[in-house]
Scaffold this motif. Structure first.
Motif, short mmCIF file in Angstrom:
data_model
loop_
_atom_site.label_atom_id
_atom_site.label_comp_id
_atom_site.label_asym_id
_atom_site.label_seq_id
_atom_site.Cartn_x
_atom_site.Cartn_y
_atom_site.Cartn_z
N ILE A 145 0.83 -1.20 0.00
CA ILE A 145 0.00 0.00 0.00
C ILE A 145 0.87 1.26 0.00
O ILE A 145 0.72 2.14 -0.84
CB ILE A 145 -0.92 0.01 1.24
CG1 ILE A 145 -1.86 -1.19 1.23
CG2 ILE A 145 -1.72 1.31 1.31
CD1 ILE A 145 -2.89 -1.17 0.13
N ARG A 181 2.42 7.65 3.54
CA ARG A 181 1.35 7.92 2.58
C ARG A 181 1.85 8.52 1.27
O ARG A 181 1.28 8.25 0.20
CB ARG A 181 0.30 8.85 3.20
CG ARG A 181 -0.92 9.06 2.33
CD ARG A 181 -1.88 10.08 2.95
NE ARG A 181 -2.60 9.52 4.07
CZ ARG A 181 -3.80 8.92 3.98
NH1 ARG A 181 -4.36 8.77 2.80
NH2 ARG A 181 -4.39 8.48 5.06
N GLN A 212 2.18 6.14 -1.76
CA GLN A 212 1.04 5.26 -2.01
C GLN A 212 1.06 4.62 -3.40
O GLN A 212 1.30 5.27 -4.40
CB GLN A 212 -0.27 6.04 -1.86
CG GLN A 212 -1.51 5.18 -2.12
CD GLN A 212 -2.77 6.01 -2.30
OE1 GLN A 212 -2.86 7.12 -1.77
NE2 GLN A 212 -3.73 5.50 -3.04
N SER A 213 0.81 3.31 -3.42
CA SER A 213 0.72 2.56 -4.67
C SER A 213 -0.74 2.23 -4.96
O SER A 213 -1.36 1.45 -4.23
CB SER A 213 1.54 1.26 -4.58
OG SER A 213 1.22 0.41 -5.65
N GLU A 214 -1.29 2.80 -6.01
CA GLU A 214 -2.68 2.53 -6.36
C GLU A 214 -2.85 1.08 -6.81
O GLU A 214 -3.88 0.46 -6.53
CB GLU A 214 -3.12 3.48 -7.48
CG GLU A 214 -4.56 3.27 -7.95
CD GLU A 214 -5.59 3.52 -6.86
OE1 GLU A 214 -6.75 3.09 -7.04
OE2 GLU A 214 -5.25 4.12 -5.82
N LYS A 215 -1.84 0.51 -7.46
CA LYS A 215 -1.95 -0.88 -7.90
C LYS A 215 -2.04 -1.81 -6.69
O LYS A 215 -2.75 -2.82 -6.74
CB LYS A 215 -0.74 -1.25 -8.76
CG LYS A 215 -0.76 -0.60 -10.14
CD LYS A 215 0.43 -1.05 -10.98
CE LYS A 215 0.39 -0.42 -12.36
NZ LYS A 215 1.56 -0.83 -13.20
N ALA A 251 -3.37 -1.03 -3.76
CA ALA A 251 -4.72 -0.89 -3.20
C ALA A 251 -5.74 -1.62 -4.07
O ALA A 251 -6.69 -2.22 -3.55
CB ALA A 251 -5.06 0.59 -3.07
N LEU A 252 -5.55 -1.57 -5.38
CA LEU A 252 -6.49 -2.24 -6.29
C LEU A 252 -6.47 -3.76 -6.10
O LEU A 252 -7.49 -4.42 -6.28
CB LEU A 252 -6.15 -1.89 -7.74
CG LEU A 252 -6.53 -0.48 -8.19
CD1 LEU A 252 -5.96 -0.18 -9.57
CD2 LEU A 252 -8.05 -0.31 -8.20
N ASP A 275 -8.71 -4.32 -3.24
CA ASP A 275 -10.08 -4.05 -3.70
C ASP A 275 -10.64 -5.28 -4.42
O ASP A 275 -11.78 -5.70 -4.18
CB ASP A 275 -10.10 -2.86 -4.67
CG ASP A 275 -10.15 -1.51 -3.96
OD1 ASP A 275 -10.69 -1.44 -2.84
OD2 ASP A 275 -9.64 -0.54 -4.55
N PHE A 289 -5.70 5.22 6.07
CA PHE A 289 -5.91 4.97 4.65
C PHE A 289 -6.71 3.70 4.42
O PHE A 289 -7.64 3.66 3.61
CB PHE A 289 -4.58 4.88 3.91
CG PHE A 289 -4.71 4.49 2.47
CD1 PHE A 289 -5.00 5.44 1.50
CD2 PHE A 289 -4.60 3.16 2.08
CE1 PHE A 289 -5.16 5.08 0.17
CE2 PHE A 289 -4.75 2.78 0.75
CZ PHE A 289 -5.03 3.75 -0.20
N CYS A 290 -6.34 2.63 5.11
CA CYS A 290 -7.03 1.34 4.92
C CYS A 290 -8.50 1.43 5.31
O CYS A 290 -9.37 0.90 4.61
CB CYS A 290 -6.32 0.24 5.71
SG CYS A 290 -4.71 -0.22 5.04
N ARG A 333 -10.26 3.44 2.57
CA ARG A 333 -10.32 2.78 1.26
C ARG A 333 -11.18 1.51 1.29
O ARG A 333 -11.96 1.26 0.36
CB ARG A 333 -8.90 2.44 0.79
CG ARG A 333 -8.83 1.69 -0.54
CD ARG A 333 -9.22 2.59 -1.71
NE ARG A 333 -9.05 1.90 -2.97
CZ ARG A 333 -8.18 2.27 -3.93
NH1 ARG A 333 -7.40 3.31 -3.75
NH2 ARG A 333 -8.12 1.61 -5.06
#
Length: 561
Positions: free
Chosen positions: A82, A88, A91-94, A96-97, A100, A147-148, A151
């Motif tokens: 993350i 922060r 942050q890696s969007e990949k 987090a995805l 998800d 963040f977690c 999200r």
């Protein structure tokens, strides 16, 4: 009587660094376990670089979960996936995805996600500044938790801040057996616990202040503890020693959170006494909470999670000035020769210890708050050997512990077990780590657990479930390859993994009505043969197949097609 929440949710679990792999993919940062493996400190120089490849197999793993019929899946989030640097700003969007996708797949399959924020895999970038010994980590963990919650909290309603934090303090910074390999049981180990307790409290307050009202979830902590039985119950010294064992393991974390915001009196008194009698070789230095910190920590848990695997017999001893729990705590540990052993030199089966520990926790920590107890971890390893699917010892272990508390949380699949690498196997599914595709194959225990879940217990005859599983696998062909079982059937699972939500709803997941008929079929001309026996006349297919070349490679259907 206290409420033990261990009977309503059939669950299984995994931990990020043990199963995910993809150690440097999607922007993920290096963790302390990545570094540990790359320094050849694990069994046979093994690493978690690929592990079970769960980073690429979300649908595959959820498919296994549906096959087990579990309704809850506990997994941990990799902080470095993350926030690669731990902060922060990185942050890696990949990353987090990925979570998800996992959470959404679970919910679509009717499986409740339970997330753990930290299960031992600290970003190496934070360890470079001292890791859990550095007080700045409290704010970093708070930001990560924030963040977690923001999200994933709209879908995840149960959170563990930490899982088995005692192992981090003890093995990570005390004995050095685990990553990051720090050997300092005098100062570092106690400072690590101090900072983890403050980090836990800050994460709980973030959720309580910002997200609880809108998301309606719960935040707790999963503490690991053995049960300590006095070696001789008629000796007051052994009874006191067994209590010290529990205070140095469970109480070290549970007392501040669930009782009064401070360390147990027994722990503080014992350490002070050791400092007095060992002026030239201080064996332990316990940090002190300020009044404000005690207030901030006390009561910061909506439930107490319990990871329990084994028990010990404890006797009184003089530990002298030796650092570590046994030395400072003045106790010795033993096991009963009658207890069943496992592939691990520290896990012995003593299922009655779970019930005694639950009663102890209820009295010692929860008699005022009355928060529930969640069983968040339980299991035993088998050795990696040629007979990978027959794990009757695990079935007996599970059956015994389930008898003590209706449900115990098992590992979904084999994984990277830290220093032991892949030599110890905790999973319900065997993972072939020699195959780059990392196929999973259900073990005997997977069938057993699935059957127990379907029956919501053992039914009226507890032995029947176990015997039924034995029978099922006994008649299974010995040479059955992984590709022929559902978990490896690429035609099935790859088709499934690419289905749209609409297509998936066309399938029936669940149970069929009472009296539903299951069957197989055949067709006369395809199997009977005897085309002219007992007065049978020719059929159109007899005539057709008698013509040369009508069926490639087969002169006629006289013996059945």
């Amino acid at each position: 009587m206290h409420l033990f929440i261990c009977f309503t949710k059939w669950a299984t679990s995994s931990e990020s660094f043990k199963v995910e792999g993809g150690w440097s993919e999607g922007g993920k940062g290096e963790t302390i376990w990545d570094r540990f493996g790359h320094q050849d400190l694990a069994f046979e120089n093994q690493t978690a670089d690929l592990a079970c490849d769960s980073f690429h197999k979300v649908d595959y793993d959820v498919y296994l979960l549906r096959g087990l019929h579990v309704n809850t899946y506990q997994f941990s989030i990799s902080w470095a996936r993350i926030f690669p640097s731990g902060h922060r700003g990185s942050q890696s969007e990949k990353g987090a995805l990925y979570y998800d996708k996992l959470i959404n797949a679970l919910i679509e399959s009717g499986i409740q996600p339970v997330a753990t924020l930290y299960h031992w895999d600290l970003p190496q970038a934070l360890q470079n500044y001292g890791g859990w010994t550095n007080t700045s980590i409290v704010e970093a963990f708070k930001d990560y938790a924030d963040f977690c919650f923001s999200r994933f909290g709209d879908r995840v309603k149960t959170w563990n801040t930490f899982s088995s934090p005692w192992v981090v303090s003890h093995a990570g910074y005390g004995t050095g057996e685990h990553a990051p390999g720090i050997k300092d049981y005098v100062v570092a180990s106690y400072q690590v616990t101090h900072n983890m307790l403050k980090s836990h409290a800050e994460a709980w307050h973030v959720y309580n202040d910002k997200y609880r009202m809108k998301q309606g979830g719960k935040v707790g902590i999963a503490l690991n503890s053995d049960w300590a039985e006095p070696m001789n119950a008629s000796r007051p010294e052994d009874i006191a020693a067994a209590d010290r064992y529990l205070q140095f393991m469970l109480g070290w974390f549970a007392h501040p959170i669930f009782v009064d915001g401070d360390y147990p009196a027994t722990l503080k008194t014992q350490i002070e006494e050791k400092r007095r009698v060992c002026p030239s070789s201080e064996p332990a230095r316990l940090p002190v909470f300020t009044p404000e910190e005690r207030k901030r920590i006390h009561g910061t848990a909506d439930f107490l999670g319990l990871n329990h695997y084994t028990s010990r017999l404890v006797s009184n001893s003089n530990g002298g000035c030796t650092p570590g729990p046994q030395g400072v705590g003045d106790f010795q540990t033993h096991v009963d020769p009658s207890w069943s052993s496992t592939a691990s030199d520290w896990i012995y089966s003593a299922p009655w210890g779970l019930r005694r520990l639950l009663n102890y926790i209820s009295t010692e920590y929860l008699n005022v708050s009355k928060v529930p107890i969640h069983i968040t971890g339980n299991g035993m390893p088998t050795e990696y050997s040629g007979n990978t699917l027959s794990d009757t010892s695990r079935i007996e272990y599970m059956r015994s512990y389930i008898n003590e508390c209706a449900i115990v949380l098992q590992s979904l699949m084999d994984g990277f077990e830290g220093k032991q690498g892949y030599s110890e196997r905790f999973g319900l599914h065997y993972v072939d780590f020699s195959d780059a595709d990392r196929p999973r194959t259900p073990k005997q225990s997977a069938y057993f657990y699935s059957q127990v879940i379907k029956q919501n217990g053992f039914g009226s005859h507890k032995g029947d479930v176990f015997k039924g599983v034995e029978m099922q696998l006994t008649h299974r062909p010995a040479a059955l390859s992984p590709s022929e079982v559902p978990s490896k059937s690429k035609v099935v699972w790859e088709k499934f993994s690419h289905q749209s939500k609409f297509q998936r709803k066309l399938y029936h997941y669940g149970t069929f009505p009472q009296g539903f008929s299951w069957g197989v079929s055949s067709s006369a001309y395809q199997i009977e043969g005897g085309w002219n026996a007992d007065g049978k006349g020719p059929s159109v297919w007899d005539t057709f197949t008698q013509k040369p070349g009508s069926i490639p490679g087969k002169p006629n259907g006289n013996c059945g097609l």
